[in-house]
Design a protein around this motif. Structure first.
Motif, short mmCIF file in Angstrom:
data_model
loop_
_atom_site.label_atom_id
_atom_site.label_comp_id
_atom_site.label_asym_id
_atom_site.label_seq_id
_atom_site.Cartn_x
_atom_site.Cartn_y
_atom_site.Cartn_z
N TYR A 77 0.83 -1.21 0.00
CA TYR A 77 0.00 0.00 0.00
C TYR A 77 0.87 1.26 0.00
CZ TYR A 77 -3.24 3.58 1.64
OH TYR A 77 -3.97 4.72 1.77
N VAL A 78 1.91 1.29 0.83
CA VAL A 78 2.76 2.48 0.92
C VAL A 78 3.56 2.67 -0.37
CG1 VAL A 78 4.65 3.57 2.20
CG2 VAL A 78 2.80 2.44 3.44
N VAL A 79 4.02 1.59 -0.97
CA VAL A 79 4.70 1.70 -2.26
C VAL A 79 3.75 2.32 -3.29
CG1 VAL A 79 5.78 0.46 -4.18
CG2 VAL A 79 6.31 -0.21 -1.83
N ALA A 80 2.52 1.83 -3.31
CA ALA A 80 1.53 2.36 -4.26
C ALA A 80 1.28 3.85 -4.01
CB ALA A 80 0.22 1.58 -4.15
N LYS A 81 1.10 4.23 -2.76
CA LYS A 81 0.87 5.64 -2.44
C LYS A 81 2.08 6.50 -2.80
CE LYS A 81 -2.28 7.08 -0.21
NZ LYS A 81 -3.50 7.78 -0.60
N ALA A 82 3.28 5.99 -2.56
CA ALA A 82 4.50 6.73 -2.90
C ALA A 82 4.59 6.97 -4.40
CB ALA A 82 5.74 5.98 -2.41
N LEU A 83 4.00 6.06 -5.18
CA LEU A 83 4.01 6.19 -6.63
C LEU A 83 2.75 6.89 -7.15
CD1 LEU A 83 5.52 2.72 -7.54
CD2 LEU A 83 6.64 4.96 -7.71
N GLY A 84 1.96 7.43 -6.23
CA GLY A 84 0.80 8.22 -6.62
C GLY A 84 -0.45 7.43 -6.93
N ARG A 85 -0.50 6.16 -6.53
CA ARG A 85 -1.67 5.34 -6.82
C ARG A 85 -2.61 5.31 -5.63
NH1 ARG A 85 -1.67 1.79 -11.21
NH2 ARG A 85 -3.80 1.47 -10.53
N LYS A 86 -3.88 5.16 -5.93
CA LYS A 86 -4.92 5.05 -4.90
C LYS A 86 -5.72 3.78 -5.16
CE LYS A 86 -5.28 10.01 -4.47
NZ LYS A 86 -5.99 11.20 -4.79
N GLY A 87 -6.70 3.56 -4.35
CA GLY A 87 -7.60 2.42 -4.56
C GLY A 87 -6.88 1.10 -4.49
#
Length: 184
Positions: A77-87
């Motif tokens: 989840y944190v990797v995704a958020k760091a890359l600007g992804r949601k959901g």
């Protein structure tokens, strides 16, 4: 009459698109979805293309994290958020790590699922047995062995089937991960 038909077709297509995305989230392949939906692979790829994260970006973050001393961990989840992804970004990170390019056992081991977090124990309760983990990562070692071999302070878990990774070893702030990966 024509407007009614158009609305019905658009609604049906919207439902089909949702179903294809849901199947893709559940690790179905493009080929399997296209066969089930009676569509070409290109049509399915058009629907699910934004669900994947670039292997290059995910790899950049995970490789930078693996170089940290002392070693720190994070979550999908944190990797995704760091890359600007949601959901469903965490699923996209997992898919990228599992299917695109080469991931070292260490790079795979340092990314945890957020569901393992247990505040009652002050960390992540990780199962010793993770079916398929070693196959996906191309290693004969378990996550536990990889982490302990790299000096991670894993502790006794609540039972004999789990171990604990303390909260302070896990990066949970996307901006901190962005700095480590030099994304800013």
């Amino acid at each position: 009459m024509k407007e009614t038909v158009i609305k019905l077709v658009e609604a049906s297509r919207g439902n089909l698109d949702k179903a294809m995305k849901r199947a893709y989230e559940e690790q179905a392949t493009i080929k399997t979805i296209s066969e089930a939906a009676g569509l070409s692979k290109a049509e399915v790829e058009r629907v699910v293309k934004d669900m994947d994260l670039s292997w290059k970006n995910v790899s950049l973050v995970v490789k930078a994290l693996a170089c940290q001393k002392p070693l720190r961990l994070t979550t999908y989840y944190v990797v995704a958020k760091a890359l600007g992804r949601k959901g469903q970004g965490a699923i996209a990170v997992g898919r990228a790590l599992a299917t695109k390019g080469k991931v070292t056992p260490l790079e795979g081991a340092i990314v945890l699922t957020s569901n393992w977090r247990n505040p009652d124990y002050g960390g992540y309760i990780v199962p010793f047995e993770e079916p398929g983990w070693d196959i996906v990562r191309g290693s004969s070692c378990s996550r536990y062995k990889v982490l302990t071999d790299h000096g991670v302070d894993v502790r006794e878990g609540p039972d004999s089937d789990h171990y604990l990774i303390p909260d302070d070893l896990v990066i949970t702030i996307p901006n901190e991960l962005r700095k480590i990966a030099k994304l800013d």
